[in-house]
Design a protein around this motif. Structure first.
Motif, mmCIF file in Angstrom:
data_model
loop_
_atom_site.group_PDB
_atom_site.id
_atom_site.type_symbol
_atom_site.label_atom_id
_atom_site.label_comp_id
_atom_site.label_asym_id
_atom_site.label_seq_id
_atom_site.Cartn_x
_atom_site.Cartn_y
_atom_site.Cartn_z
ATOM 1 N N THR A 6 0.840 -1.201 0.000
ATOM 2 C CA THR A 6 0.000 0.000 0.000
ATOM 3 C C THR A 6 0.872 1.248 0.000
ATOM 4 O OG1 THR A 6 -1.667 -1.199 1.253
ATOM 5 C CG2 THR A 6 -1.871 1.192 1.194
ATOM 6 N N MET A 9 2.278 1.708 -3.492
ATOM 7 C CA MET A 9 1.261 2.231 -4.411
ATOM 8 C C MET A 9 0.989 3.704 -4.132
ATOM 9 S SD MET A 9 -1.368 -1.015 -4.677
ATOM 10 C CE MET A 9 -2.735 0.074 -4.788
ATOM 11 N N GLY A 10 0.886 4.054 -2.856
ATOM 12 C CA GLY A 10 0.653 5.451 -2.494
ATOM 13 C C GLY A 10 1.784 6.356 -2.923
ATOM 14 N N SER A 11 3.012 5.889 -2.742
ATOM 15 C CA SER A 11 4.149 6.714 -3.149
ATOM 16 C C SER A 11 4.230 6.821 -4.656
ATOM 17 C CB SER A 11 5.451 6.161 -2.573
ATOM 18 O OG SER A 11 5.690 4.852 -3.038
ATOM 19 N N ALA A 12 3.852 5.768 -5.388
ATOM 20 C CA ALA A 12 3.841 5.847 -6.857
ATOM 21 C C ALA A 12 2.832 6.893 -7.334
ATOM 22 C CB ALA A 12 3.524 4.484 -7.447
ATOM 23 N N TYR A 13 1.630 6.882 -6.746
ATOM 24 C CA TYR A 13 0.639 7.905 -7.110
ATOM 25 C C TYR A 13 1.131 9.306 -6.747
ATOM 26 C CZ TYR A 13 -3.067 4.677 -8.414
ATOM 27 O OH TYR A 13 -3.822 3.733 -9.058
ATOM 28 N N ASN A 14 1.763 9.428 -5.583
ATOM 29 C CA ASN A 14 2.280 10.726 -5.157
ATOM 30 C C ASN A 14 3.318 11.249 -6.147
ATOM 31 O OD1 ASN A 14 3.401 12.920 -3.824
ATOM 32 N ND2 ASN A 14 3.508 11.891 -1.859
ATOM 33 N N VAL A 16 3.656 10.393 -9.329
ATOM 34 C CA VAL A 16 3.041 10.682 -10.633
ATOM 35 C C VAL A 16 2.252 11.987 -10.584
ATOM 36 C CG1 VAL A 16 1.300 9.882 -12.274
ATOM 37 C CG2 VAL A 16 3.003 8.290 -11.404
ATOM 38 N N LEU A 17 1.481 12.195 -9.521
ATOM 39 C CA LEU A 17 0.639 13.386 -9.441
ATOM 40 C C LEU A 17 1.434 14.656 -9.154
ATOM 41 C CD1 LEU A 17 -2.438 11.977 -7.493
ATOM 42 C CD2 LEU A 17 -2.284 12.516 -9.920
ATOM 43 N N GLN A 19 5.004 15.797 -9.625
ATOM 44 C CA GLN A 19 6.295 15.489 -10.232
ATOM 45 C C GLN A 19 7.448 16.071 -9.412
ATOM 46 O OE1 GLN A 19 6.993 13.808 -13.192
ATOM 47 N NE2 GLN A 19 4.849 13.183 -13.229
#
Length: 115
Positions: A6, A9-14, A16-17, A19
């Motif tokens: 989790t 996944m959260g850090s990947a979204y962070n 991407v959103l 930069q």
């Protein structure tokens, strides 16, 4: 294991959103979010087990509320905000409580219809 996934996944979204300017900043953010999620899972597990032992009620949903609330307090301390801590305590505690009750009673959120 789930907490680490989790967190990733959260850090990947962070990333991407929002930069990052450098690769180092991206790695620092990913590490921070992942370790926070892992720590939340550890605090939840520890508080739930300690509550179950202290109350001598190992399968009581209230233990899960205590664990969720402790995780929320940790999150508030991490963000240096009492309001975040109190709201996360109530939110995570309630979510954990209803999750445990739902598992005990066999609630289904999704899946094939029963005919």
């Amino acid at each position: 294991m789930i907490a680490q996934l989790t967190g990733l996944m959260g850090s990947a979204y962070n990333i991407v959103l929002y930069q990052p300017a450098t690769t180092l900043e991206a790695v620092q953010r990913a590490t921070s979010v992942t370790t926070t999620m892992a720590a939340l899972g550890a605090v939840f597990g520890m508080a739930t087990c300690l509550s179950a032992q202290a109350r001598e009620a190992p399968d009581d949903p209230v233990n899960y509320f205590v664990g969720g609330c402790a995780s929320g307090i940790f999150l508030g301390a991490r963000t240096h905000s009492a309001i975040n801590g109190v709201s996360a305590c109530l939110g995570l505690g309630t979510l954990a409580l209803f999750t445990k009750i739902g598992k005990k009673e066999g609630w289904k959120i999704s899946g094939p219809p029963v005919v």
